[in-house]
Enzyme design. Structure first.
Site, PDB file in Angstrom:
ATOM      1  N   ASN A   1       0.802  -1.228   0.000  1.00  0.00           N
ATOM      2  CA  ASN A   1       0.000   0.000   0.000  1.00  0.00           C
ATOM      3  C   ASN A   1       0.831   1.273   0.000  1.00  0.00           C
ATOM      4  O   ASN A   1       0.338   2.343   0.350  1.00  0.00           O
ATOM      5  CB  ASN A   1      -0.950  -0.005   1.196  1.00  0.00           C
ATOM      6  CG  ASN A   1      -1.801  -1.258   1.235  1.00  0.00           C
ATOM      7  OD1 ASN A   1      -1.652  -2.077   2.137  1.00  0.00           O
ATOM      8  ND2 ASN A   1      -2.658  -1.454   0.251  1.00  0.00           N
TER       9      ASN A   1
ATOM     10  N   ILE B   1       0.942   6.803   0.518  1.00  0.00           N
ATOM     11  CA  ILE B   1       0.259   5.720   1.228  1.00  0.00           C
ATOM     12  C   ILE B   1      -1.194   5.652   0.782  1.00  0.00           C
ATOM     13  O   ILE B   1      -1.889   6.664   0.736  1.00  0.00           O
ATOM     14  CB  ILE B   1       0.324   5.953   2.757  1.00  0.00           C
ATOM     15  CG1 ILE B   1       1.781   6.022   3.224  1.00  0.00           C
ATOM     16  CG2 ILE B   1      -0.427   4.852   3.511  1.00  0.00           C
ATOM     17  CD1 ILE B   1       1.956   6.574   4.627  1.00  0.00           C
ATOM     18  N   CYS B   2      -1.637   4.426   0.474  1.00  0.00           N
ATOM     19  CA  CYS B   2      -3.036   4.210   0.111  1.00  0.00           C
ATOM     20  C   CYS B   2      -3.741   3.516   1.269  1.00  0.00           C
ATOM     21  O   CYS B   2      -3.424   2.376   1.616  1.00  0.00           O
ATOM     22  CB  CYS B   2      -3.128   3.348  -1.147  1.00  0.00           C
ATOM     23  SG  CYS B   2      -4.824   2.924  -1.606  1.00  0.00           S
ATOM     24  N   VAL B   3      -4.674   4.215   1.888  1.00  0.00           N
ATOM     25  CA  VAL B   3      -5.451   3.632   2.979  1.00  0.00           C
ATOM     26  C   VAL B   3      -6.832   4.293   2.960  1.00  0.00           C
ATOM     27  O   VAL B   3      -6.955   5.493   2.697  1.00  0.00           O
ATOM     28  CB  VAL B   3      -4.732   3.827   4.339  1.00  0.00           C
ATOM     29  CG1 VAL B   3      -4.573   5.299   4.682  1.00  0.00           C
ATOM     30  CG2 VAL B   3      -5.448   3.090   5.455  1.00  0.00           C
TER      31      VAL B   3
ATOM     32  N   LEU C   1      -0.757  -0.226  -4.241  1.00  0.00           N
ATOM     33  CA  LEU C   1      -0.072   0.758  -5.074  1.00  0.00           C
ATOM     34  C   LEU C   1       1.226   0.158  -5.604  1.00  0.00           C
ATOM     35  O   LEU C   1       1.708   0.535  -6.654  1.00  0.00           O
ATOM     36  CB  LEU C   1       0.238   2.031  -4.274  1.00  0.00           C
ATOM     37  CG  LEU C   1      -0.964   2.893  -3.878  1.00  0.00           C
ATOM     38  CD1 LEU C   1      -0.512   4.067  -3.027  1.00  0.00           C
ATOM     39  CD2 LEU C   1      -1.702   3.393  -5.106  1.00  0.00           C
TER      40      LEU C   1
END
Length: 208
Positions: free
Chosen positions: A90, A97-99, A132
């Site tokens: 991620n 950061i992908c959250v 990602l």
């Protein structure tokens, strides 16, 4: 990064006070494994050190992260980045950061502490479904041991506590030349460790 980020003048005085209050609370009573680094001249630039959680490939590391607040914060979420290199599904190549907390699940009352705790949780439970870093996501799902080994190796090379500490502030001469001497020794040890890890990696690749 977009020009709308890291512009403290665009935030309301109320938002600035709220952010500073929360940062000071976190500095006085830090969440476990998280140390916030306050930039008093620009509260839109928030950095923190996160200890790698035990039982994960990141356990021996300390990771520096950065949050940048948009001009519409807290109505819109901040952007979050790892400044320390990390192998994680991620986290993109540029550290973004992908959250979900910073996307569809964002709520204006969540706050900085909640974001940092969410990032720490992401180290414990990655989400390969919204990767990602597609290589890391695929490896985690199909060859976890290889993923774990790669993540641990990246942690040993890039996320050592001494390395993170050296980036938190400029070198100071208050302690005299002995500080520089120790820093030189630390660098030699790090270089030796890095050389050893690269040799191990080459041996692993030959076996494949």
């Amino acid at each position: 990064m977009s020009s709308q980020y890291s512009n403290v003048e665009n935030l309301s005085p109320q938002t600035i006070r709220q952010v500073m209050r929360e940062l000071q609370e976190m500095e006085n009573t830090p969440p476990e494994g998280i140390k916030v680094l306050i930039n008093e001249s620009d509260v839109t630039d928030i950095q923190a050190l996160i200890d790698g959680p035990a039982g994960t490939p990141y356990a021996i590391g300390v990771f520096r992260v950065k949050l940048t607040l948009s001009k519409d914060f807290p109505q819109t979420p901040p952007k979050a980045y790892f400044l320390t290199k990390i192998f994680h599904p991620n986290v993109a190549a540029n550290g973004e950061i992908c959250v979900n907390t910073l996307k569809k699940d964002w709520k204006p009352d969540l706050g900085i502490k909640h974001i940092l705790l969410t990032i720490k949780c992401l180290l414990i439970v990655p989400n390969p479904e919204s990767a990602l870093n597609e290589e890391a996501g695929k490896m985690l799902l199909e060859r976890y041991d290889d993923y774990s080994q790669r993540a641990r190796m990246m942690t040993e090379i890039h996320a050592q506590p001494a390395k993170c500490a050296s980036t938190t502030s400029d070198a100071k001469d208050d302690d005299g030349p002995s500080t520089k001497k120790h820093a030189g020794l630390d660098k030699k040890l790090q270089d030796k460790k890095k050389e050893k890890l690269l040799k191990e990696k080459k041996r692993m690749l030959k076996r494949l």
